[in-house]
Design a protein around this motif. Structure first.
Motif, PDB file in Angstrom:
ATOM      1  N   THR A  13      -1.357   3.396 -13.634  1.00 40.37           N
ATOM      2  CA  THR A  13      -2.463   2.910 -12.811  1.00 40.37           C
ATOM      3  C   THR A  13      -2.006   1.660 -12.061  1.00 40.37           C
ATOM      4  N   CYS A  14      -2.329   1.567 -10.790  1.00 41.57           N
ATOM      5  CA  CYS A  14      -1.925   0.425  -9.968  1.00 41.57           C
ATOM      6  C   CYS A  14      -2.800  -0.783 -10.286  1.00 41.57           C
ATOM      7  N   ASN A  15      -2.170  -1.921 -10.607  1.00 40.35           N
ATOM      8  CA  ASN A  15      -2.943  -3.120 -10.919  1.00 40.35           C
ATOM      9  C   ASN A  15      -3.474  -3.790  -9.651  1.00 40.35           C
ATOM     10  N   CYS A  16      -3.047  -3.342  -8.492  1.00 40.77           N
ATOM     11  CA  CYS A  16      -3.547  -3.913  -7.228  1.00 40.77           C
ATOM     12  C   CYS A  16      -4.790  -3.181  -6.723  1.00 40.77           C
ATOM     13  N   CYS A  17      -4.746  -1.850  -6.681  1.00 47.36           N
ATOM     14  CA  CYS A  17      -5.873  -1.098  -6.110  1.00 47.36           C
ATOM     15  C   CYS A  17      -6.643  -0.282  -7.142  1.00 47.36           C
ATOM     16  N   GLY A  18      -6.105  -0.192  -8.369  1.00 43.58           N
ATOM     17  CA  GLY A  18      -6.830   0.494  -9.435  1.00 43.58           C
ATOM     18  C   GLY A  18      -6.688   2.009  -9.455  1.00 43.58           C
ATOM     19  N   ARG A  78       6.094   2.430  -7.595  1.00 50.75           N
ATOM     20  CA  ARG A  78       5.406   2.168  -6.333  1.00 50.75           C
ATOM     21  C   ARG A  78       4.092   2.934  -6.287  1.00 50.75           C
ATOM     22  N   CYS A  79       3.068   2.250  -5.809  1.00 58.29           N
ATOM     23  CA  CYS A  79       1.755   2.866  -5.641  1.00 58.29           C
ATOM     24  C   CYS A  79       1.734   3.582  -4.295  1.00 58.29           C
ATOM     25  N   THR A  80       1.459   4.877  -4.310  1.00 56.52           N
ATOM     26  CA  THR A  80       1.465   5.636  -3.065  1.00 56.52           C
ATOM     27  C   THR A  80       0.170   5.416  -2.272  1.00 56.52           C
ATOM     28  N   SER A  81      -0.828   4.738  -2.887  1.00 55.81           N
ATOM     29  CA  SER A  81      -2.072   4.449  -2.166  1.00 55.81           C
ATOM     30  C   SER A  81      -1.970   3.137  -1.400  1.00 55.81           C
ATOM     31  N   CYS A  82      -1.614   2.039  -2.098  1.00 57.13           N
ATOM     32  CA  CYS A  82      -1.629   0.722  -1.446  1.00 57.13           C
ATOM     33  C   CYS A  82      -0.217   0.179  -1.207  1.00 57.13           C
ATOM     34  N   HIS A  83       0.810   0.885  -1.706  1.00 62.65           N
ATOM     35  CA  HIS A  83       2.213   0.538  -1.465  1.00 62.65           C
ATOM     36  C   HIS A  83       2.692  -0.730  -2.173  1.00 62.65           C
TER      37      HIS A  83
HETATM   38 ZN    ZN Z   1      -2.203   0.523  -5.442  1.00 65.49          ZN
END
Ligand code: ZN
Length: 147
Positions: A28-33, A58-63
């Motif tokens: 889970t991305c800690n930036c965008c959730g 790498r988060c593919t949603s928020c990068h």
């Molecule tokens: Zn993210």
């Protein structure tokens, strides 16, 4: 049996055991959730490789992304957006100066920084800090005599 090449999917056991306070591999991305974190090769991020361990989570949603401890699958810290990555880079030198100057050991420097920041030393890693905490750490390191 053919020896498999070392990669984050087949990490070095010795390198893995050396990492203190390892964070789990993020999903889970800690930036965008969002649950959109992938383990990627530098080629996918930069179009080329840097260093001898060219991987990121790498988060593919928020990068947002973060590198890995060499020869392991362990993230260096939490995923970071551009502002956080810049803050981590900008704020670390006064701390590095504390131990590189020979005034104290690296462990002592971390212990003093953690005390100043009033956090457990096990959680005192620039790679775990957000931008605001990086700035507090920079100030604390300067107060401890770092330049
Ligand atoms: Zn993210």
């Amino acid at each position: 049996m053919k020896k498999e090449r070392v990669s984050p999917w087949n990490p070095s056991r010795r390198a893995t055991e050396r990492v203190k306070n390892p964070l789990p591999a993020p999903t889970t991305c800690n930036c965008c959730g969002k649950d959109t974190v992938e383990l990627q090769h530098h080629d996918q991020l930069y179009g080329r490789s840097y260093g001898n361990w060219p991987y990121v989570y790498r988060c593919t949603s928020c990068h947002a992304y973060v590198g890995l401890h060499p020869f392991t699958s362990i993230p260096l810290g939490t995923l970071a957006d551009q502002a956080t990555r810049e803050a981590r880079k900008r704020c670390k030198p006064p701390f590095e100066d504390l131990h590189r100057s020979g005034r104290m050991s690296r462990n002592e420097a971390y212990a003093k920084l953690a005390a100043k920041l009033q956090i457990p030393v096990a959680e005192c890693h620039f790679g775990w800090f957000d931008a605001a905490m990086c700035e507090r750490a920079r100030q604390a390191a300067i107060e401890l005599g770092g330049t």
